[in-house]
Design a protein around this motif. Sequence first.
Motif, PDB file in Angstrom:
ATOM      1  N   TYR A   7      21.989  18.568 -15.209  1.00 41.06           N
ATOM      2  CA  TYR A   7      22.707  18.888 -16.443  1.00 41.06           C
ATOM      3  C   TYR A   7      22.241  17.914 -17.520  1.00 41.06           C
ATOM      4  O   TYR A   7      22.587  16.735 -17.480  1.00 41.06           O
ATOM      5  CB  TYR A   7      24.212  18.774 -16.230  1.00 41.06           C
ATOM      6  CG  TYR A   7      24.785  19.844 -15.327  1.00 41.06           C
ATOM      7  CD1 TYR A   7      24.729  21.187 -15.703  1.00 41.06           C
ATOM      8  CD2 TYR A   7      25.383  19.524 -14.124  1.00 41.06           C
ATOM      9  CE1 TYR A   7      25.260  22.173 -14.886  1.00 41.06           C
ATOM     10  CE2 TYR A   7      25.927  20.510 -13.305  1.00 41.06           C
ATOM     11  CZ  TYR A   7      25.867  21.825 -13.686  1.00 41.06           C
ATOM     12  OH  TYR A   7      26.394  22.809 -12.884  1.00 41.06           O
ATOM     13  N   ASP A   8      21.464  18.427 -18.470  1.00 43.90           N
ATOM     14  CA  ASP A   8      20.839  17.564 -19.475  1.00 43.90           C
ATOM     15  C   ASP A   8      21.741  17.410 -20.700  1.00 43.90           C
ATOM     16  O   ASP A   8      21.390  17.798 -21.812  1.00 43.90           O
ATOM     17  CB  ASP A   8      19.473  18.130 -19.870  1.00 43.90           C
ATOM     18  CG  ASP A   8      18.492  18.114 -18.710  1.00 43.90           C
ATOM     19  OD1 ASP A   8      18.631  17.241 -17.837  1.00 43.90           O
ATOM     20  OD2 ASP A   8      17.606  18.988 -18.669  1.00 43.90           O
ATOM     21  N   TYR A   9      22.903  16.845 -20.448  1.00 45.65           N
ATOM     22  CA  TYR A   9      23.885  16.650 -21.516  1.00 45.65           C
ATOM     23  C   TYR A   9      24.477  15.249 -21.441  1.00 45.65           C
ATOM     24  O   TYR A   9      24.722  14.722 -20.358  1.00 45.65           O
ATOM     25  CB  TYR A   9      25.057  17.645 -21.392  1.00 45.65           C
ATOM     26  CG  TYR A   9      24.665  19.086 -21.283  1.00 45.65           C
ATOM     27  CD1 TYR A   9      24.347  19.832 -22.416  1.00 45.65           C
ATOM     28  CD2 TYR A   9      24.626  19.726 -20.048  1.00 45.65           C
ATOM     29  CE1 TYR A   9      24.003  21.164 -22.326  1.00 45.65           C
ATOM     30  CE2 TYR A   9      24.275  21.065 -19.942  1.00 45.65           C
ATOM     31  CZ  TYR A   9      23.957  21.775 -21.078  1.00 45.65           C
ATOM     32  OH  TYR A   9      23.602  23.099 -20.979  1.00 45.65           O
ATOM     33  N   GLY A  10      24.720  14.691 -22.618  1.00 43.49           N
ATOM     34  CA  GLY A  10      25.625  13.567 -22.722  1.00 43.49           C
ATOM     35  C   GLY A  10      26.967  14.116 -23.172  1.00 43.49           C
ATOM     36  O   GLY A  10      27.042  15.182 -23.791  1.00 43.49           O
ATOM     37  N   VAL A  11      28.039  13.412 -22.852  1.00 45.14           N
ATOM     38  CA  VAL A  11      29.375  13.894 -23.192  1.00 45.14           C
ATOM     39  C   VAL A  11      30.110  12.825 -23.988  1.00 45.14           C
ATOM     40  O   VAL A  11      30.100  11.640 -23.627  1.00 45.14           O
ATOM     41  CB  VAL A  11      30.172  14.264 -21.928  1.00 45.14           C
ATOM     42  CG1 VAL A  11      31.569  14.763 -22.294  1.00 45.14           C
ATOM     43  CG2 VAL A  11      29.428  15.334 -21.132  1.00 45.14           C
ATOM     44  N   TYR A  68      23.509   6.358 -24.398  1.00 48.84           N
ATOM     45  CA  TYR A  68      24.762   5.892 -24.994  1.00 48.84           C
ATOM     46  C   TYR A  68      24.560   4.519 -25.624  1.00 48.84           C
ATOM     47  O   TYR A  68      23.791   3.690 -25.109  1.00 48.84           O
ATOM     48  CB  TYR A  68      25.854   5.758 -23.923  1.00 48.84           C
ATOM     49  CG  TYR A  68      26.457   7.059 -23.465  1.00 48.84           C
ATOM     50  CD1 TYR A  68      27.387   7.730 -24.264  1.00 48.84           C
ATOM     51  CD2 TYR A  68      26.124   7.619 -22.234  1.00 48.84           C
ATOM     52  CE1 TYR A  68      27.962   8.923 -23.842  1.00 48.84           C
ATOM     53  CE2 TYR A  68      26.699   8.811 -21.805  1.00 48.84           C
ATOM     54  CZ  TYR A  68      27.610   9.451 -22.611  1.00 48.84           C
ATOM     55  OH  TYR A  68      28.176  10.638 -22.191  1.00 48.84           O
ATOM     56  N   ILE A  69      25.224   4.266 -26.733  1.00 48.68           N
ATOM     57  CA  ILE A  69      25.335   2.893 -27.209  1.00 48.68           C
ATOM     58  C   ILE A  69      26.073   2.116 -26.126  1.00 48.68           C
ATOM     59  O   ILE A  69      27.086   2.582 -25.607  1.00 48.68           O
ATOM     60  CB  ILE A  69      26.081   2.833 -28.555  1.00 48.68           C
ATOM     61  CG1 ILE A  69      25.245   3.531 -29.650  1.00 48.68           C
ATOM     62  CG2 ILE A  69      26.384   1.396 -28.957  1.00 48.68           C
ATOM     63  CD1 ILE A  69      25.930   3.582 -31.000  1.00 48.68           C
ATOM     64  N   VAL A  74      29.757   6.667 -27.359  1.00 48.22           N
ATOM     65  CA  VAL A  74      29.002   7.084 -28.553  1.00 48.22           C
ATOM     66  C   VAL A  74      27.574   7.375 -28.106  1.00 48.22           C
ATOM     67  O   VAL A  74      26.925   6.534 -27.480  1.00 48.22           O
ATOM     68  CB  VAL A  74      29.029   5.994 -29.643  1.00 48.22           C
ATOM     69  CG1 VAL A  74      28.183   6.420 -30.840  1.00 48.22           C
ATOM     70  CG2 VAL A  74      30.465   5.705 -30.066  1.00 48.22           C
ATOM     71  N   LEU A  75      27.084   8.557 -28.429  1.00 42.70           N
ATOM     72  CA  LEU A  75      25.823   9.056 -27.889  1.00 42.70           C
ATOM     73  C   LEU A  75      24.744   9.136 -28.963  1.00 42.70           C
ATOM     74  O   LEU A  75      25.003   9.593 -30.079  1.00 42.70           O
ATOM     75  CB  LEU A  75      26.044  10.446 -27.289  1.00 42.70           C
ATOM     76  CG  LEU A  75      24.893  11.060 -26.492  1.00 42.70           C
ATOM     77  CD1 LEU A  75      24.716  10.344 -25.158  1.00 42.70           C
ATOM     78  CD2 LEU A  75      25.161  12.559 -26.255  1.00 42.70           C
TER      79      LEU A  75
END
Length: 595
Positions: A7-11, A68-69, A74-75
């Motif tokens: 799953y190529d997502y940040g949340v 993410y920072i 925070v992405l």
Amino acid sequence: MKKRHSYDYGVIGNCAFTAHVGLDTNISWMCWPRFDSSFIFGGMLDNEKGGEFSILPNSSKWSTDQYYIDNTNVLCTEIHSDSGTYRVTDFTPRFHQMDRYFKPLMLIRKIERISGAPNILVKCQPKGDYGNIVPEPSIGSNHIRFLGLESHVRLTTNISLSHILNEEAFVLNETKYLVLTWGPPLEASLMETCETFLTKTVQYWRNWIKTANISNFHQKHAIRSALALKIHQYEDTGAIVAATTTSLPESPGSTRNWDYRFCWMRDTFYTLNAFNNIGHFEELEQYFHYILNTTLEETERYQPLYSVTGEKILTEKTLDLKGYKDNVPVRVGNDAYTHIQNDVYGQVLISLLPLYNDKRFVFDERFNSIELIYKTLKMIEKTFDEKDAGLWEFRNLAQHHCYTYLFHWAGSSAAIQIARALKDEKIGELATKLKKKSAAMIEKCYVGNKKGYSQAVRVDRMDASTLQLIMMNYLSPESDKAKDHLKALEKELHAGDGLFYRYKHTDDFGEPETTFLICAFWYVEALACTGRMEDAINYFENLCSYSNHVGLLSEDVKATDGSMWGNFPQAYSHVGLLNASSRIARKLDKPNFLN
């Protein structure tokens, strides 16, 4: 070996909502105004009806990095193209303000040039009612209103509105901001407000992590898990959802596509344990309020799950959507709310125990605690001989599950402690009787020729949930019986490299094709409990490798190729990682300078 599916997502999230941001910058999943509302962006489940909110180069050739920072939710997504490089910083504001948390239904996207003269194209196409409503855009002075949705949805920006509405590319020669709001719009200065909210949100998350008691054992993974778990809490009520997505399949073509945007009462024990392990109590207290509010008026039985606001009716229905990678059906609602799952009573009692025996809490008698505890024990007594669907929520199989009786035993043990605190003999006597009866039922699950405990009374198939017999000290971890039971489970359910199947028998959807990550982390904990520390550490490290590019975990992993499947990210999996890392750290008990 096939290419690993990931799953190529940040949340991102702020305890009011979450958003899945793809490597392609698209907001592929975001529900407003609640976790269980319709998506406003749902390209993850249908690239046509799901809408789009992307910031891409006006070029067919580009590459991307996402991260993410540090120590925040925070992405950042960096896009590299022939015309130049730019960064998209995505966040949902969250910080302390005026004696409460500011967590608006607001998505902020900051676009800044890094090098060159990036030529970019911004698309913003929200949808309503799971894609059935296409809102009409209307231009304001510096914003676009999307008309026809349940509430006011507004995009405020310093980008040319014509460029967005006409989907025209433009050169990024200065920092741009996009603020999407539900309900009250942004009326303040755009740039100043966005930068202030960003600074305050970064600081909030970093302060939250600083106050968490996270050991040095694989600390980076534990920090990300803690941050991911936190944004699964719907702070308005204290509920914690299993996942913020629906219908991501447990394996391709399996039709095991479920809506997990609800609060399972079972998760209380594991989630509270995870938060307790990292020393956070604000989340515990919020969750306690949710548990109390959802159970206080129940007289017959507790449901396995409720909505984030405590609603009982969660009727399951199928939507006319393509599904994730064409996996159908797409379901909303979850009929598991109608199931008999009797382990829930013990889990409620264990979850309430800290109110009575942890001196960091000051006991509050605003609710009739004696009545609640006694009522929950009576529910165990009343349902004791019932067959149930078990924690895996079998739809066509009812049994006397070992796991259910383990939580009857553990819940009764908790109630004995509560009775002492309340000085209530009636509760103490009933809890003692139920604890003894529960242990007798657990022993009926023992299979002599396997030297282990089976899934249920009068069956011999094994079930990973019985790893809890060791972790919860029903079986003394140092005993031969615990070690033999662990070996029996390994023989039938260990898929290698620490991955573990829930069970291997055929259920109403066939034989499970993927392993379940929470079971793998339970396995790691059981290994640590029984002194097999080298195995526990090696397998823990391997399990961490099944996270995606930003450290997030899915529900399931396919053992043959390491692919991620199931709803994502899965709170259960991150709870498992946190609890396993904490267990290993306690067993190692080394000073920091030797780690």
